[in-house]
Write an enzyme that holds these catalytic residues in place. Sequence first.
Site, PDB file in Angstrom:
ATOM      1  CG  ASP A 155      -2.405   1.127   1.307  1.00 60.64           C
ATOM      2  OD1 ASP A 155      -1.877   0.988  -0.502  1.00 60.64           O
ATOM      3  OD2 ASP A 155      -2.735   0.802   2.410  1.00 60.64           O
ATOM      4  CG  HIS A 228      -8.029   0.070  -6.044  1.00 54.45           C
ATOM      5  ND1 HIS A 228      -8.940   1.347  -4.722  1.00 54.45           N
ATOM      6  CD2 HIS A 228      -6.334   0.477  -5.323  1.00 54.45           C
ATOM      7  CE1 HIS A 228      -8.307   1.426  -4.195  1.00 54.45           C
ATOM      8  NE2 HIS A 228      -6.609   1.703  -3.607  1.00 54.45           N
TER       9      HIS A 228
END
Length: 317
Positions: A155, A228
């Site tokens: 992330d 995404h």
Amino acid sequence: MNGQDRRLPYDAQRVDTPLTRSAIFLVLEVVDEPTAIETVRSVLSSVADISKNVAFRDLTASFACTVGLGSVVWERVMRTERPRELHPFIPVAGDVHSAVSTPGDLFFHIRADRQDLCFEFERQLLAQFGSAVRVADETVGFRYFDVRDLLGFVDGTANPDGEELADATIVGDEDPGAAGGSYVVTQKYVHDMEAWHALTTEQQEQIMGRSKADNVELGGSTTTQKSHKSLATVKDEDGEHDILRDNMPFGSPAAGEYGTYFVGYSRRLWVTERMLERMFVGEPRGCHDRLLDFSRPVTGGVFFVPSMSALSRLAAA
């Protein structure tokens, strides 16, 4: 990200603190009492002192705290005009999923490489606030393996760094009254891990737009359905607009709770809002971010992180 390469103006709060091993995300509401605002102003002006008191216990632990204020209390606490883009979190309603707005006047992003330092700062902070505030949400985050979320993917790869960091996160001359500050959007996402694990690795990678093992960006899709990564990237005629993400996993296997706390710092609030619109509404409309089929937001807040000097001035006013 290399913390030595992250440069912000001296007067800015440390939104650029490199990702730590532990964090507490604390959202507070100011109570409707005659003395509450003065108490809040006094405590906010002393946040730097509380931070120094806690950080001194281990100078190698990268302790930092960033504090933001919501639009409802901004003028009463700061006694200045609110930053131009500051407003409550605007819910985003897509055809399938929605981003919700939840109450919150103050946001504290507390982080360090030691959880006990985060705990001690929060303890001292709430003791000073006393009955002037109530806790709207407290989430304890942790670093998971090699900076991965609980879905198994790395992330924050696309975060700005070096000279680009300040341009992406710190308000400048375009809003002189808010210069040196930063907008921050917060959302708490809860994951459906059973449904996510029912997917193949290849299906997960197509949803995320990156490979799972080595975090390599995948090529663009030939269909209208974007990944995404693509939907969370905001571009226009001026190029790509970055935000700084300091997301962290949270959870409790015993309670069956698994999630990601999203924290997005930006110079321009509209950039983060546009990102959420792309994710929840879709681009084109109806092609929403498929990650939302497995990750549901349960909170949503917008705050402004004022400069350090703006906070310190509260003591003298």
